[in-house]
Scaffold this motif. Structure first.
Motif, PDB file in Angstrom:
ATOM      1  N   VAL A 282      29.355  71.893  20.382  1.00  0.00           N
ATOM      2  CA  VAL A 282      30.048  71.860  21.671  1.00  0.00           C
ATOM      3  C   VAL A 282      29.726  73.115  22.478  1.00  0.00           C
ATOM      4  CG1 VAL A 282      32.323  71.857  22.758  1.00  0.00           C
ATOM      5  CG2 VAL A 282      31.857  70.311  20.867  1.00  0.00           C
TER       6      VAL A 282
ATOM      7  N   LEU B   5      36.039  68.884  25.315  1.00  0.00           N
ATOM      8  CA  LEU B   5      36.806  69.210  24.105  1.00  0.00           C
ATOM      9  C   LEU B   5      37.540  67.988  23.566  1.00  0.00           C
ATOM     10  CD1 LEU B   5      38.430  72.681  24.865  1.00  0.00           C
ATOM     11  CD2 LEU B   5      36.447  72.186  23.445  1.00  0.00           C
TER      12      LEU B   5
ATOM     13  N   ILE C 196      31.838  73.039  16.303  1.00  0.00           N
ATOM     14  CA  ILE C 196      32.116  73.922  17.433  1.00  0.00           C
ATOM     15  C   ILE C 196      30.810  74.441  18.028  1.00  0.00           C
ATOM     16  CG2 ILE C 196      33.179  76.097  18.137  1.00  0.00           C
ATOM     17  CD1 ILE C 196      35.351  75.556  16.037  1.00  0.00           C
TER      18      ILE C 196
ATOM     19  N   TRP D 160      39.924  77.191  32.043  1.00  0.00           N
ATOM     20  CA  TRP D 160      39.167  76.059  31.517  1.00  0.00           C
ATOM     21  C   TRP D 160      39.139  74.981  32.590  1.00  0.00           C
ATOM     22  CZ3 TRP D 160      36.772  75.578  26.746  1.00  0.00           C
ATOM     23  CH2 TRP D 160      36.932  76.670  25.896  1.00  0.00           C
TER      24      TRP D 160
ATOM     25  N   GLU E 295      35.335  70.941  31.130  1.00  0.00           N
ATOM     26  CA  GLU E 295      35.361  71.564  29.810  1.00  0.00           C
ATOM     27  C   GLU E 295      36.437  70.927  28.934  1.00  0.00           C
ATOM     28  OE1 GLU E 295      33.812  76.105  30.637  1.00  0.00           O
ATOM     29  OE2 GLU E 295      35.883  75.605  31.165  1.00  0.00           O
ATOM     30  N   ASN E 296      37.610  70.706  29.514  1.00  0.00           N
ATOM     31  CA  ASN E 296      38.684  70.056  28.762  1.00  0.00           C
ATOM     32  C   ASN E 296      38.278  68.649  28.330  1.00  0.00           C
ATOM     33  OD1 ASN E 296      40.658  72.095  28.717  1.00  0.00           O
ATOM     34  ND2 ASN E 296      41.274  71.602  30.798  1.00  0.00           N
TER      35      ASN E 296
ATOM     36  N   ARG F  90      40.877  77.871  21.817  1.00  0.00           N
ATOM     37  CA  ARG F  90      41.388  76.854  22.747  1.00  0.00           C
ATOM     38  C   ARG F  90      41.859  75.615  21.992  1.00  0.00           C
ATOM     39  NH1 ARG F  90      43.928  75.535  27.376  1.00  0.00           N
ATOM     40  NH2 ARG F  90      43.004  73.752  28.408  1.00  0.00           N
ATOM     41  N   VAL F  91      41.036  75.124  21.057  1.00  0.00           N
ATOM     42  CA  VAL F  91      41.403  73.935  20.279  1.00  0.00           C
ATOM     43  C   VAL F  91      42.650  74.222  19.450  1.00  0.00           C
ATOM     44  CG1 VAL F  91      40.662  72.399  18.413  1.00  0.00           C
ATOM     45  CG2 VAL F  91      39.076  72.991  20.240  1.00  0.00           C
TER      46      VAL F  91
ATOM     47  N   ILE G 147      36.194  78.643  22.069  1.00  0.00           N
ATOM     48  CA  ILE G 147      36.414  77.214  21.845  1.00  0.00           C
ATOM     49  C   ILE G 147      37.379  77.005  20.689  1.00  0.00           C
ATOM     50  CG2 ILE G 147      35.299  75.048  21.184  1.00  0.00           C
ATOM     51  CD1 ILE G 147      32.779  76.147  22.679  1.00  0.00           C
TER      52      ILE G 147
END
Length: 67
Positions: A39, A17, A36, A9, A13-14, A54-55, A51
């Protein structure tokens, strides 16, 4: 089914988020599928499951945010 490849990532991208899901992180609540999807349209090359995972992992301290 053909599998994709893993990639790290990025900082950008971070940032997306954290900025888009700030309230979710504060309340430890996963974003809705609609949130989501919004995004995912911004993050080319990332799927909704990527995604969501990751979250979830960031919320549960299974992964660290790399700046």
């Amino acid at each position: 089914m053909k599998r994709g490849f893993k990639r790290r990532w990025t900082k950008e991208e971070n940032f997306v988020l954290v900025s888009k899901f700030r309230k979710n992180f504060q309340h430890k609540q996963l974003p809705t599928t609609e949130e989501i999807n919004d995004v995912a349209s911004m993050l080319k090359g990332r799927t909704v499951p990527q995604i969501r995972t990751r979250v979830h992992n960031l919320m549960n301290d299974k992964q660290k945010m790399i700046h």
